[in-house]
Motif scaffolding. Structure first.
Motif, PDB file in Angstrom:
ATOM      1  N   ALA A  96       0.990  -1.110   0.072  1.00  0.00           N
ATOM      2  CA  ALA A  96       0.182  -0.175   0.106  1.00  0.00           C
ATOM      3  C   ALA A  96       0.777   1.238   0.102  1.00  0.00           C
ATOM      4  CB  ALA A  96      -0.832   0.047   1.133  1.00  0.00           C
ATOM      5  N   TRP A  97       0.665   2.500  -0.654  1.00  0.00           N
ATOM      6  CA  TRP A  97       1.392   3.389  -0.607  1.00  0.00           C
ATOM      7  C   TRP A  97       1.367   4.032   0.807  1.00  0.00           C
ATOM      8  CZ3 TRP A  97       4.448   4.682  -4.337  1.00  0.00           C
ATOM      9  CH2 TRP A  97       4.154   4.420  -5.746  1.00  0.00           C
ATOM     10  N   HIS A  98       2.489   4.238   1.268  1.00  0.00           N
ATOM     11  CA  HIS A  98       2.849   4.799   2.387  1.00  0.00           C
ATOM     12  C   HIS A  98       4.124   5.557   2.657  1.00  0.00           C
ATOM     13  CE1 HIS A  98       4.854   0.973   2.739  1.00  0.00           C
ATOM     14  NE2 HIS A  98       5.520   1.534   3.605  1.00  0.00           N
ATOM     15  N   SER A  99       4.327   6.371   3.585  1.00  0.00           N
ATOM     16  CA  SER A  99       5.771   6.946   4.200  1.00  0.00           C
ATOM     17  C   SER A  99       5.761   6.151   5.286  1.00  0.00           C
ATOM     18  CB  SER A  99       5.372   8.435   4.276  1.00  0.00           C
ATOM     19  OG  SER A  99       5.481   9.057   3.240  1.00  0.00           O
ATOM     20  N   ASP A 100       7.051   5.822   5.776  1.00  0.00           N
ATOM     21  CA  ASP A 100       7.172   5.026   6.950  1.00  0.00           C
ATOM     22  C   ASP A 100       7.074   5.667   8.272  1.00  0.00           C
ATOM     23  OD1 ASP A 100       7.861   2.848   5.864  1.00  0.00           O
ATOM     24  OD2 ASP A 100      10.178   3.102   5.427  1.00  0.00           O
ATOM     25  N   ALA A 101       6.005   5.157   9.221  1.00  0.00           N
ATOM     26  CA  ALA A 101       5.849   5.691  10.389  1.00  0.00           C
ATOM     27  C   ALA A 101       5.394   7.096  10.665  1.00  0.00           C
ATOM     28  CB  ALA A 101       7.296   5.492  11.315  1.00  0.00           C
ATOM     29  N   THR A 102       4.538   7.331   9.558  1.00  0.00           N
ATOM     30  CA  THR A 102       3.672   8.647   9.953  1.00  0.00           C
ATOM     31  C   THR A 102       2.798   8.612  11.068  1.00  0.00           C
ATOM     32  OG1 THR A 102       2.054   8.302   8.350  1.00  0.00           O
ATOM     33  CG2 THR A 102       3.980   9.298   7.278  1.00  0.00           C
ATOM     34  N   ALA A 133       3.668  15.606  -6.439  1.00  0.00           N
ATOM     35  CA  ALA A 133       2.312  15.225  -6.232  1.00  0.00           C
ATOM     36  C   ALA A 133       1.383  16.671  -5.903  1.00  0.00           C
ATOM     37  CB  ALA A 133       1.885  14.253  -5.399  1.00  0.00           C
ATOM     38  N   TYR A 134       1.876  17.359  -4.908  1.00  0.00           N
ATOM     39  CA  TYR A 134       1.309  18.552  -4.411  1.00  0.00           C
ATOM     40  C   TYR A 134       1.553  19.714  -5.593  1.00  0.00           C
ATOM     41  CZ  TYR A 134       0.534  22.943  -1.957  1.00  0.00           C
ATOM     42  OH  TYR A 134       0.019  24.189  -1.641  1.00  0.00           O
ATOM     43  N   GLU A 187      14.396  20.586   5.082  1.00  0.00           N
ATOM     44  CA  GLU A 187      15.920  21.188   4.759  1.00  0.00           C
ATOM     45  C   GLU A 187      15.646  22.053   3.421  1.00  0.00           C
ATOM     46  OE1 GLU A 187      19.160  18.582   4.739  1.00  0.00           O
ATOM     47  OE2 GLU A 187      18.314  17.093   6.028  1.00  0.00           O
ATOM     48  N   THR A 188      14.576  21.467   2.454  1.00  0.00           N
ATOM     49  CA  THR A 188      14.703  22.352   1.475  1.00  0.00           C
ATOM     50  C   THR A 188      13.565  23.294   1.342  1.00  0.00           C
ATOM     51  OG1 THR A 188      13.088  21.016   0.308  1.00  0.00           O
ATOM     52  CG2 THR A 188      15.240  20.330   0.145  1.00  0.00           C
ATOM     53  N   GLY A 189      12.476  23.302   2.122  1.00  0.00           N
ATOM     54  CA  GLY A 189      11.313  24.319   2.454  1.00  0.00           C
ATOM     55  C   GLY A 189      10.310  23.803   1.400  1.00  0.00           C
ATOM     56  N   GLU A 190      10.359  22.847   0.612  1.00  0.00           N
ATOM     57  CA  GLU A 190       9.402  22.360  -0.467  1.00  0.00           C
ATOM     58  C   GLU A 190       8.007  22.011   0.239  1.00  0.00           C
ATOM     59  OE1 GLU A 190      11.701  20.350  -3.852  1.00  0.00           O
ATOM     60  OE2 GLU A 190      12.088  19.537  -2.013  1.00  0.00           O
ATOM     61  N   LYS A 191       7.069  22.365  -0.126  1.00  0.00           N
ATOM     62  CA  LYS A 191       5.641  21.835   0.279  1.00  0.00           C
ATOM     63  C   LYS A 191       5.450  20.529  -0.294  1.00  0.00           C
ATOM     64  CE  LYS A 191       4.440  25.860   2.060  1.00  0.00           C
ATOM     65  NZ  LYS A 191       4.516  25.701   3.632  1.00  0.00           N
ATOM     66  N   ILE A 192       4.918  19.521   0.653  1.00  0.00           N
ATOM     67  CA  ILE A 192       4.678  18.294   0.319  1.00  0.00           C
ATOM     68  C   ILE A 192       3.277  17.951   0.499  1.00  0.00           C
ATOM     69  CG2 ILE A 192       5.485  15.797   0.946  1.00  0.00           C
ATOM     70  CD1 ILE A 192       8.143  17.282   2.119  1.00  0.00           C
ATOM     71  N   LEU A 193       2.402  17.048  -0.192  1.00  0.00           N
ATOM     72  CA  LEU A 193       1.531  16.342   0.118  1.00  0.00           C
ATOM     73  C   LEU A 193       1.541  15.196   1.169  1.00  0.00           C
ATOM     74  CD1 LEU A 193      -1.522  16.297  -0.356  1.00  0.00           C
ATOM     75  CD2 LEU A 193      -1.118  14.760  -2.392  1.00  0.00           C
ATOM     76  N   TYR A 194       1.046  15.259   2.209  1.00  0.00           N
ATOM     77  CA  TYR A 194       1.599  14.274   3.463  1.00  0.00           C
ATOM     78  C   TYR A 194       0.288  13.423   3.907  1.00  0.00           C
ATOM     79  CZ  TYR A 194       4.799  12.933   6.873  1.00  0.00           C
ATOM     80  OH  TYR A 194       5.708  12.346   7.750  1.00  0.00           O
ATOM     81  N   VAL A 195      -0.373  12.909   3.088  1.00  0.00           N
ATOM     82  CA  VAL A 195      -1.467  11.833   3.376  1.00  0.00           C
ATOM     83  C   VAL A 195      -0.996  10.374   2.824  1.00  0.00           C
ATOM     84  CG1 VAL A 195      -3.338  13.344   4.194  1.00  0.00           C
ATOM     85  CG2 VAL A 195      -2.876  12.648   1.616  1.00  0.00           C
ATOM     86  N   ASN A 196      -1.266   9.272   3.557  1.00  0.00           N
ATOM     87  CA  ASN A 196      -1.177   8.034   2.935  1.00  0.00           C
ATOM     88  C   ASN A 196      -1.946   6.859   3.749  1.00  0.00           C
ATOM     89  OD1 ASN A 196       0.576   6.675   5.342  1.00  0.00           O
ATOM     90  ND2 ASN A 196       1.295   8.829   5.137  1.00  0.00           N
ATOM     91  N   VAL A 197      -1.467   5.620   3.504  1.00  0.00           N
ATOM     92  CA  VAL A 197      -2.247   4.645   4.269  1.00  0.00           C
ATOM     93  C   VAL A 197      -2.618   4.712   5.738  1.00  0.00           C
ATOM     94  CG1 VAL A 197      -0.632   2.979   4.309  1.00  0.00           C
ATOM     95  CG2 VAL A 197      -2.948   2.390   3.762  1.00  0.00           C
ATOM     96  N   PHE A 198      -1.801   5.346   6.236  1.00  0.00           N
ATOM     97  CA  PHE A 198      -1.785   5.604   7.834  1.00  0.00           C
ATOM     98  C   PHE A 198      -2.868   6.525   8.058  1.00  0.00           C
ATOM     99  CE2 PHE A 198       2.712   3.864   7.454  1.00  0.00           C
ATOM    100  CZ  PHE A 198       2.341   2.550   7.945  1.00  0.00           C
ATOM    101  N   SER A 230      -4.843   8.915  -3.361  1.00  0.00           N
ATOM    102  CA  SER A 230      -4.514   8.553  -4.732  1.00  0.00           C
ATOM    103  C   SER A 230      -3.824   9.157  -5.729  1.00  0.00           C
ATOM    104  CB  SER A 230      -5.942   8.408  -5.488  1.00  0.00           C
ATOM    105  OG  SER A 230      -6.491  10.003  -5.856  1.00  0.00           O
ATOM    106  N   GLN A 231      -3.298  10.507  -5.067  1.00  0.00           N
ATOM    107  CA  GLN A 231      -2.226  11.181  -6.242  1.00  0.00           C
ATOM    108  C   GLN A 231      -1.120  10.245  -6.315  1.00  0.00           C
ATOM    109  OE1 GLN A 231      -3.287  14.011  -7.650  1.00  0.00           O
ATOM    110  NE2 GLN A 231      -5.143  13.128  -6.812  1.00  0.00           N
ATOM    111  N   ALA A 232      -0.584   9.267  -5.200  1.00  0.00           N
ATOM    112  CA  ALA A 232       0.553   8.715  -5.182  1.00  0.00           C
ATOM    113  C   ALA A 232       0.461   7.591  -6.070  1.00  0.00           C
ATOM    114  CB  ALA A 232       0.726   7.884  -3.593  1.00  0.00           C
ATOM    115  N   TYR A 233      -0.659   7.313  -6.732  1.00  0.00           N
ATOM    116  CA  TYR A 233      -1.013   6.265  -7.758  1.00  0.00           C
ATOM    117  C   TYR A 233      -0.404   6.591  -9.110  1.00  0.00           C
ATOM    118  CZ  TYR A 233      -4.371   4.865  -3.811  1.00  0.00           C
ATOM    119  OH  TYR A 233      -5.095   4.520  -2.827  1.00  0.00           O
ATOM    120  N   ILE A 234      -0.179   7.681  -9.419  1.00  0.00           N
ATOM    121  CA  ILE A 234       0.078   8.514 -10.729  1.00  0.00           C
ATOM    122  C   ILE A 234       1.286   8.077 -11.274  1.00  0.00           C
ATOM    123  CG2 ILE A 234      -0.038  10.476 -12.121  1.00  0.00           C
ATOM    124  CD1 ILE A 234      -1.835  11.670 -10.065  1.00  0.00           C
TER     125      ILE A 234
END
Length: 282
Positions: A96-102, A133-134, A187-198, A230-234
């Motif tokens: 499943a699409w995820h970031s570890d330990a969110t 994705a964001y 570190e980079t200041g970039e904006k990140i879409l931060y939702v996943n299976v957790f 679902s944006q991670a699925y692209i």
């Protein structure tokens, strides 16, 4: 060291390098770290390194952490053993699409994953660039999710297959964490879409500006969350890596999600991962 970009979205393969050398070579480690921030996930073949060297390299990025459910190597704290055997054909929580330990208050900064043994065909891993994705979201969606917070749960994921007493004990030890739906890279200041299976739900969605009637809240909020996940699925945001023994992946866990493709028959697949402690998202 040579760096070959693999896709437009993310990913690069490093050649002419031994990761064990970077434990003591400040210049080499600085090059690898800079490449990681640029490409988000790095791949290296033919790394015949010991567990001690694996852990020592990962510790160059920061302290390591164990996992409360997955087993760790008893002689190398912080080195999680992700072993699949023919007796575990239905153990499928990685695909499943995820970031570890969110589900942690301070999720992982990143990880160093090494393949010990893998199927001859199948068992690839995919990564998705959640900065991209964001960036590609429609402006109206960016406006709608600005300032939104969401809950992330280990109880609703790893805990769901446990007996109720153990599941509740896991929740007591690791209460649900609340994170911004759009986080900022530390570190980079970039904006990140931060939702996943957790991610289970938004915590501050139900305001008068968003909710006119009950249907705006439910299913309105859940439909928005499903769309964002679902944006991670692209495919245009992804890279896919075929494992071989002694291959290594190093990834930025704050800016990416990953998916372990379980398209192989019951067989041995042994991976060892050093997870690097991160900071609270903002």
């Amino acid at each position: 060291m040579r760096i070959e970009q693999l896709t437009y979205a993310l990913g690069a393969e490093l050649t002419g390098v031994n990761l064990a050398d970077a434990v003591h070579d400040e210049g080499l480690f600085a090059e690898i770290r800079a490449a990681l921030l640029k490409h988000r996930v790095l791949f290296v073949r033919d790394q015949e390194i010991s567990r001690t060297e694996h852990v020592a390299f990962a510790r160059r990025f920061g302290d390591l952490e164990d996992h409360p459910v997955a087993g760790s190597d008893p002689e190398h704290p912080g080195l999680v053993r992700i072993y699949r055997t023919p007796e575990q054909p239905n153990d499928r929580y990685e695909n499943a699409w995820h970031s570890d330990a969110t589900w942690r208050v301070a999720p992982q900064f990143g990880a160093v994953l090494r393949c010990i043994e893998c199927p001859p065909v199948g068992g690839d891993t995919m990564w998705a660039n959640m900065v991209l994705a964001y960036e590609k979201l429609p402006p109206r969606v960016k406006d709608e999710i600005a300032g939104l917070l969401a809950r992330h749960s280990i109880e609703a994921t790893f805990g769901s297959v446990m007996p109720i007493e153990r599941r509740h004990a896991l929740r007591e030890q690791y209460p649900d964490a609340e994170h911004p739906v759009v986080r900022t890279h530390p570190e980079t200041g970039e904006k990140i879409l931060y939702v996943n299976v957790f991610t289970t739900h938004f915590t501050n969605y139900h305001t008068p500006e968003r909710v006119r009637y009950g249907q705006d809240a439910n299913p309105g909020a859940s439909e928005l969350l499903r769309y964002l996940i679902s944006q991670a699925y692209i495919p245009e945001y992804q890279v896919r890596w075929r494992w071989k023994p002694n291959s290594v992946a190093i990834w930025d866990n704050s800016a990416t999600q990953h998916y372990a493709v379980m398209d192989y028959p019951p067989c041995l697949r042994k991976m060892e991962r050093a997870g690097i402690v991160g900071s609270k998202p903002f």
